[in-house]
Motif scaffolding. Structure first.
Motif, PDB file in Angstrom:
ATOM      1  N   PHE A   1       1.994   2.087  17.954  1.00  0.00           N
ATOM      2  CA  PHE A   1       3.418   1.780  18.119  1.00  0.00           C
ATOM      3  C   PHE A   1       3.784   0.496  17.400  1.00  0.00           C
ATOM      4  CE2 PHE A   1       4.222   4.604  21.896  1.00  0.00           C
ATOM      5  CZ  PHE A   1       5.370   5.187  21.387  1.00  0.00           C
ATOM      6  N   ILE A   2       2.944  -0.508  17.544  1.00  0.00           N
ATOM      7  CA  ILE A   2       3.220  -1.798  16.908  1.00  0.00           C
ATOM      8  C   ILE A   2       3.233  -1.650  15.384  1.00  0.00           C
ATOM      9  CG2 ILE A   2       2.308  -4.118  16.514  1.00  0.00           C
ATOM     10  CD1 ILE A   2       1.239  -4.035  19.396  1.00  0.00           C
ATOM     11  N   ILE A   3       2.269  -0.899  14.860  1.00  0.00           N
ATOM     12  CA  ILE A   3       2.204  -0.681  13.410  1.00  0.00           C
ATOM     13  C   ILE A   3       3.462   0.025  12.913  1.00  0.00           C
ATOM     14  CG2 ILE A   3       0.989   0.573  11.583  1.00  0.00           C
ATOM     15  CD1 ILE A   3      -1.607   0.088  13.176  1.00  0.00           C
ATOM     16  N   ILE A   4       3.863   1.091  13.611  1.00  0.00           N
ATOM     17  CA  ILE A   4       5.069   1.833  13.225  1.00  0.00           C
ATOM     18  C   ILE A   4       6.292   0.921  13.286  1.00  0.00           C
ATOM     19  CG2 ILE A   4       6.648   3.684  13.904  1.00  0.00           C
ATOM     20  CD1 ILE A   4       4.233   4.827  12.652  1.00  0.00           C
ATOM     21  N   THR A   5       6.386   0.129  14.352  1.00  0.00           N
ATOM     22  CA  THR A   5       7.531  -0.776  14.510  1.00  0.00           C
ATOM     23  C   THR A   5       7.607  -1.769  13.363  1.00  0.00           C
ATOM     24  OG1 THR A   5       7.410  -0.593  16.927  1.00  0.00           O
ATOM     25  CG2 THR A   5       8.627  -2.467  16.030  1.00  0.00           C
ATOM     26  N   ILE A   6       6.477  -2.347  12.992  1.00  0.00           N
ATOM     27  CA  ILE A   6       6.445  -3.312  11.883  1.00  0.00           C
ATOM     28  C   ILE A   6       6.885  -2.643  10.580  1.00  0.00           C
ATOM     29  CG2 ILE A   6       4.931  -4.725  10.441  1.00  0.00           C
ATOM     30  CD1 ILE A   6       3.285  -5.317  12.976  1.00  0.00           C
ATOM     31  N   ILE A   7       6.392  -1.433  10.351  1.00  0.00           N
ATOM     32  CA  ILE A   7       6.760  -0.699   9.137  1.00  0.00           C
ATOM     33  C   ILE A   7       8.266  -0.501   9.061  1.00  0.00           C
ATOM     34  CG2 ILE A   7       6.629   1.559   7.979  1.00  0.00           C
ATOM     35  CD1 ILE A   7       3.720   1.732   9.026  1.00  0.00           C
ATOM     36  N   TYR A   8       8.874  -0.131  10.185  1.00  0.00           N
ATOM     37  CA  TYR A   8      10.307   0.153  10.170  1.00  0.00           C
ATOM     38  C   TYR A   8      11.159  -1.103  10.119  1.00  0.00           C
ATOM     39  CZ  TYR A   8       9.873   5.111  10.240  1.00  0.00           C
ATOM     40  OH  TYR A   8       9.630   6.396   9.845  1.00  0.00           O
TER      41      TYR A   8
ATOM     42  N   ASP B   1       8.249  10.225  10.613  1.00  0.00           N
ATOM     43  CA  ASP B   1       9.018  10.969  11.606  1.00  0.00           C
ATOM     44  C   ASP B   1      10.207  10.212  12.206  1.00  0.00           C
ATOM     45  OD1 ASP B   1       7.461  13.154  11.152  1.00  0.00           O
ATOM     46  OD2 ASP B   1       6.287  12.996  12.998  1.00  0.00           O
ATOM     47  N   PRO B   2      10.064   8.940  12.601  1.00  0.00           N
ATOM     48  CA  PRO B   2      11.216   8.248  13.199  1.00  0.00           C
ATOM     49  C   PRO B   2      12.345   7.971  12.209  1.00  0.00           C
ATOM     50  CG  PRO B   2       9.136   7.112  13.687  1.00  0.00           C
ATOM     51  CD  PRO B   2       8.859   8.103  12.618  1.00  0.00           C
ATOM     52  N   TYR B   3      12.075   8.092  10.924  1.00  0.00           N
ATOM     53  CA  TYR B   3      13.075   7.738   9.917  1.00  0.00           C
ATOM     54  C   TYR B   3      14.356   8.542  10.103  1.00  0.00           C
ATOM     55  CZ  TYR B   3      14.519   5.684   5.455  1.00  0.00           C
ATOM     56  OH  TYR B   3      15.166   4.954   4.486  1.00  0.00           O
ATOM     57  N   TRP B   4      14.203   9.798  10.510  1.00  0.00           N
ATOM     58  CA  TRP B   4      15.347  10.709  10.685  1.00  0.00           C
ATOM     59  C   TRP B   4      16.379  10.128  11.631  1.00  0.00           C
ATOM     60  CZ3 TRP B   4      16.187  15.740   8.659  1.00  0.00           C
ATOM     61  CH2 TRP B   4      17.256  16.436   9.222  1.00  0.00           C
ATOM     62  N   SER B   5      15.937   9.535  12.732  1.00  0.00           N
ATOM     63  CA  SER B   5      16.872   9.001  13.724  1.00  0.00           C
ATOM     64  C   SER B   5      17.191   7.525  13.516  1.00  0.00           C
ATOM     65  CB  SER B   5      16.321   9.206  15.138  1.00  0.00           C
ATOM     66  OG  SER B   5      15.036   8.633  15.282  1.00  0.00           O
ATOM     67  N   VAL B   6      16.291   6.786  12.867  1.00  0.00           N
ATOM     68  CA  VAL B   6      16.514   5.354  12.652  1.00  0.00           C
ATOM     69  C   VAL B   6      17.476   5.117  11.488  1.00  0.00           C
ATOM     70  CG1 VAL B   6      15.395   3.193  11.964  1.00  0.00           C
ATOM     71  CG2 VAL B   6      14.303   4.684  13.658  1.00  0.00           C
ATOM     72  N   GLN B   7      17.377   5.946  10.457  1.00  0.00           N
ATOM     73  CA  GLN B   7      18.157   5.769   9.226  1.00  0.00           C
ATOM     74  C   GLN B   7      19.662   5.630   9.472  1.00  0.00           C
ATOM     75  OE1 GLN B   7      17.670   9.095   6.587  1.00  0.00           O
ATOM     76  NE2 GLN B   7      19.034   8.315   5.029  1.00  0.00           N
TER      77      GLN B   7
ATOM     78  N   ASN C   1      12.784  10.244  22.300  1.00  0.00           N
ATOM     79  CA  ASN C   1      12.026  11.496  22.417  1.00  0.00           C
ATOM     80  C   ASN C   1      10.799  11.462  21.509  1.00  0.00           C
ATOM     81  OD1 ASN C   1      11.929  14.415  23.385  1.00  0.00           O
ATOM     82  ND2 ASN C   1      11.903  14.706  21.176  1.00  0.00           N
ATOM     83  N   TRP C   2      10.977  10.912  20.294  1.00  0.00           N
ATOM     84  CA  TRP C   2       9.828  10.753  19.401  1.00  0.00           C
ATOM     85  C   TRP C   2       8.773   9.853  20.059  1.00  0.00           C
ATOM     86  CZ3 TRP C   2       8.282   5.921  17.658  1.00  0.00           C
ATOM     87  CH2 TRP C   2       7.152   5.934  16.836  1.00  0.00           C
ATOM     88  N   ALA C   3       9.211   8.736  20.645  1.00  0.00           N
ATOM     89  CA  ALA C   3       8.283   7.790  21.267  1.00  0.00           C
ATOM     90  C   ALA C   3       7.544   8.440  22.436  1.00  0.00           C
ATOM     91  CB  ALA C   3       9.041   6.553  21.753  1.00  0.00           C
ATOM     92  N   TYR C   4       8.245   9.290  23.183  1.00  0.00           N
ATOM     93  CA  TYR C   4       7.635   9.962  24.329  1.00  0.00           C
ATOM     94  C   TYR C   4       6.531  10.920  23.885  1.00  0.00           C
ATOM     95  CZ  TYR C   4       7.203  12.934  28.471  1.00  0.00           C
ATOM     96  OH  TYR C   4       6.714  13.647  29.543  1.00  0.00           O
ATOM     97  N   THR C   5       6.746  11.593  22.775  1.00  0.00           N
ATOM     98  CA  THR C   5       5.780  12.593  22.301  1.00  0.00           C
ATOM     99  C   THR C   5       4.723  11.994  21.379  1.00  0.00           C
ATOM    100  OG1 THR C   5       7.249  13.169  20.455  1.00  0.00           O
ATOM    101  CG2 THR C   5       7.472  14.458  22.482  1.00  0.00           C
ATOM    102  N   PHE C   6       4.922  10.741  20.967  1.00  0.00           N
ATOM    103  CA  PHE C   6       3.999  10.103  20.029  1.00  0.00           C
ATOM    104  C   PHE C   6       2.658   9.841  20.703  1.00  0.00           C
ATOM    105  CE2 PHE C   6       2.293   6.146  18.101  1.00  0.00           C
ATOM    106  CZ  PHE C   6       2.153   6.588  16.798  1.00  0.00           C
TER     107      PHE C   6
END
Length: 297
Positions: A12-19, A66-72, A107-112
């Motif tokens: 989660f931390i890695i993904i968060t930093i990337i985004y 995957d999170p890009y779809w909702s974050v963008q 929802n992405w975070a829940y299923t991640f």
């Protein structure tokens, strides 16, 4: 690195930093450009996607995207609202989009699971395309969805930059978008419940009783609502629905066929498909049903 990828919290931390890096990079690029607003957003969006792609390759997992779809959309519209301000209509519009974005990201975070887990569709594409997978990964998995969501987000960006006031129909269509986002949430909750306690090969509860893809239906309606809402505020700008059209085409030609293809491996899928509509949650009538034999007077 493998231990970090196996750990859910570290992942989660890695993904968060990337985004965070991608968001800052996109905003900096946008501010550095002096093109038409739509072109500046496009270039910044594409280069932010390239950054996420580089990290996904480095980590060996296309699901980094995957999170890009909702974050963008949330990042783009929030950044524009800080630059241009918001009209009353703009406040409603961005509130609806942020609700959709937060719910879908949650929802992405829940299923991640962790960075060791990759979406089955990407794994399937890697197995099928072989040496061509890097190209498919960049274009099909990363860039095409980015461009589709970019087009879907443009109406909101146009409304904010032009300080559109909107009207009654504009608000009604935003309410449709809000209802669509809520429907997606309900469908996802029902699916999570089914996976924990399955009562058959196929989910036939709630919204899934008469629709094979109510979550996809919600996503399609979400962007039609946004596009039509802004179109009614600016009737001469017919291009505003191009994002909704491209989003619908993506789901009808890629997402739904892939999902149905995977389900088709299960026994009884043909009967399930015949009894359950693809999208619209309206119960199918069998050819030999009592209704057709004895229609109402």
């Amino acid at each position: 690195m493998k231990k970090l990828k196996e750990n859910r919290g570290a992942s989660f931390i890695i993904i968060t930093i990337i985004y965070i890096l991608a968001a800052f990079a996109g905003i900096l690029i946008y501010n550095a450009l002096n093109f038409e607003w739509w072109l500046s957003i496009l270039i910044a969006d594409v280069l932010a996607t390239v950054l996420v792609f580089i990290f996904s390759v480095a980590l060996g997992n296309a699901s980094v995207y995957d999170p890009y779809w909702s974050v963008q959309p949330a990042v783009i519209l929030s950044a524009l609202s800080l630059e241009w301000g918001l009209s009353a209509y703009g406040i409603i519009l961005i509130a609806v989009v942020l609700f959709w974005a937060i719910r879908l990201t949650a929802n992405w975070a829940y299923t991640f699971g962790s960075l060791m887990h990759q979406d089955w569709r990407y794994t399937m594409l890697r197995e099928k395309t072989g040496v061509f997978y890097p190209f498919v990964n960049f274009t099909g998995i990363h860039m095409v969805p980015t461009l589709v969501v970019y087009l879907a987000t443009l109406p909101g960006a146009y409304a904010i930059i032009n300080q559109l006031k909107g009207n009654a129909l504009s608000v009604i269509f935003l309410l449709i978008s809000l209802a669509a986002a809520v429907m997606q949430g309900v469908a996802d909750i029902e699916m999570h419940s089914f996976r924990k306690n399955p009562d058959g090969r196929f989910i036939r509860r709630g919204l899934w009783r008469n629709s094979r893809h109510p979550n996809y239906l919600g996503e399609i309606l979400m962007w039609w609502g946004v596009g039509l809402s802004v179109l009614f505020a600016a009737p001469s700008e017919l291009w505003l629905v191009s994002g909704a059209v491209s989003n619908t085409v993506l789901f009808l030609t890629v997402s739904i066929p892939l999902a149905d293809g995977r389900q088709s491996r299960k026994e009884g899928f043909i009967e399930y498909k015949n009894e359950t509509r693809m999208l619209l949650p309206i119960k199918k009538l069998r050819k030999n049903s009592d209704f057709l034999k004895n229609p109402p007077a």
